[in-house]
Design an enzyme around this catalytic site. Sequence first.
Site, PDB file in Angstrom:
ATOM      1  N   THR A   1      26.043  30.951  25.151  1.00 41.03           N
ATOM      2  CA  THR A   1      26.547  30.297  26.348  1.00 41.03           C
ATOM      3  C   THR A   1      26.115  31.130  27.548  1.00 41.03           C
ATOM      4  O   THR A   1      26.154  32.358  27.481  1.00 41.03           O
ATOM      5  CB  THR A   1      28.084  30.161  26.287  1.00 41.03           C
TER       6      THR A   1
ATOM      7  N   GLU B   1      32.666  28.285  23.089  1.00 41.89           N
ATOM      8  CA  GLU B   1      33.556  29.157  22.325  1.00 41.89           C
ATOM      9  C   GLU B   1      34.505  28.364  21.422  1.00 41.89           C
ATOM     10  O   GLU B   1      35.232  28.936  20.614  1.00 41.89           O
ATOM     11  CB  GLU B   1      34.395  30.030  23.282  1.00 41.89           C
TER      12      GLU B   1
ATOM     13  N   LYS C   1      38.616  30.485  47.751  1.00 43.38           N
ATOM     14  CA  LYS C   1      39.789  31.222  48.234  1.00 43.38           C
ATOM     15  C   LYS C   1      39.704  31.304  49.755  1.00 43.38           C
ATOM     16  O   LYS C   1      38.902  32.057  50.293  1.00 43.38           O
ATOM     17  CB  LYS C   1      39.841  32.608  47.607  1.00 43.38           C
TER      18      LYS C   1
ATOM     19  N   TRP D   1      44.232  28.668  47.580  1.00 42.75           N
ATOM     20  CA  TRP D   1      43.156  28.232  46.683  1.00 42.75           C
ATOM     21  C   TRP D   1      42.812  26.774  46.942  1.00 42.75           C
ATOM     22  O   TRP D   1      43.696  25.928  47.033  1.00 42.75           O
ATOM     23  CB  TRP D   1      43.573  28.393  45.208  1.00 42.75           C
TER      24      TRP D   1
END
Length: 536
Positions: free
Chosen positions: A178, A324, A433, A438
């Site tokens: 990955t 994963e 940010k 956020w």
Amino acid sequence: MTMRYPLTVRALFERARLYFPDREIVSRMSTGIVRHTYAQLSARTAQLAHALAALGVKRGDRVATFAWNHYRHLEAYFAAPCMGAVLHTINIRLPAEHIIYIANHAKDKVLLVDEDLLPAILPIADQFKTIERIIVMSDSRTERPGLLDYESLLEGKPTTYAWPEEIDEWETAGICFTSATTGNPKGVTYTHRAIYLHTMGACMADTVGISERDTIMPIVPMFHVNAWGLPFAATFMGAKQVLPGPRPTPADLIQLMVDEKVTCAAGVPTVWMGVMMVLEKDPTIQFPALRKIACGGAAVPEALSLAYQKRIGLPIFHAYGMTEAAPVTHVCALKAEMDAWAPAEQQKVRNKQGILVPGLEMKILDKDGHEVPWDGKTFGEICLRGPWIADDYFGDPRAQETFVGGWYRTGDIANIDANGYIQIVDRTKDVIKSGGEWISSVELENATMGIPGVAEAAVVAAPHPVWDERPVACVVLKPGVTLTAEQIQAALREKFPAYWVPDAVQFLAEIPKGATGKFDKKILRAGVKDLFTAKA
Ligand code: AMP
């Protein structure tokens, strides 16, 4: 007690030959459509295993592939793990230095490469440290000095193979890399057990629900997380498979879906955006057999889902996962009680990534490490564990930051609603940010792609002297459309608080895509990094 029966790829493979020997595997090759049956797949896979064994491939050895989606790739998918070797699918879109790194890091022994992809391999072949033989998968059987020809190797080999029965389910069957934000790609190994259980999870009626009655078309490349596990699942069930071959265009995909009566096709949002552009131009195209448009790898914009609903009467089936996790961890099917909901409410659910696939466990942790409430608002990082979740990166110290206390920290930020549906708000590395708050790049992108006339949009952070970071929208307009930055900002101002609205809009001819077809935000960020600081 029950038998200690190992869960191996061989068990997934043998059933199709026994029960669905005549079912087809259709490949779109450079020479045209090629048809095989599961009986032929079984015979040719055995021949490939004999050929690999003759080249010295043994238990645990890595068999690498560098190939498009087609029958020969599928043969490698089964020959390597069933003989006890390890399938290493290399992403053909990686830069040369990463291909060299992962082939050497995985210690690949042989490499199977498509003829048309040789130009990416030959110039770097002398830097492979462990690859002993390169086998060319070609329709032309051209003799090339120093290279082996796939079809010549198979010729005359026995069509059955005594697959070793002693393979343990904990042995490695596959390896995939990955891409990391910085540095080399990270390797994830899949045990036989993980592939087997992921296949069971993906086949269940309430997940992707794969049946022998299906015709499955993985548009997602077979070099990307086992094409989301679809070749394993389709073979296990005995479903017809349609493999779109080299460089399929949206028109090629549409033709395959129509001609082969595809019932379930799977690809990333950018693929489905491309297909929709063609569908919008030609109202005569219909897919009467299609029942599932599976889409994941990146958030599905609401506008795209609605466009499919409107044009062909099927919403997009949203799924989520990662390398994963082999990869599927969440799918978004509506619960029975939601059937009675108003269409707009149902659509809000469909925009989410869905609920956890049975067999896995999840926690969403806020920045203090507490689980977030199921309120659909509070967000935190998704952490996972379960029988098909990795617990390590292959020979890579970066594993320590990601696999913590028996959990895999995904780096994805999400909220979870009262019904258990998660919504990805951002990647930890992509969230913007601004002034201590956020801002979700994903939500801004989805809304921007919902503005009529916008074909694609990605939103990234640009460093800002006052606010730390500010959002910048990178927008591709549909052909013939003119829209100004102010018009886009005004449309977003109607949906978001003022501080969310991007300070700048950049119009591009195309959004750069990474090796897996997703927007490459690294390149976009590099392009806007001085936008506000240079002015200050
Ligand atoms: P990969 O390992 O290359 O398949 O990338 C996995 C990552 O893609 C995940 O960790 C997410 O950040 C992203 N991703 C995958 N599916 C989705 C989805 N449906 N919505 C949003 N992000 C997704």
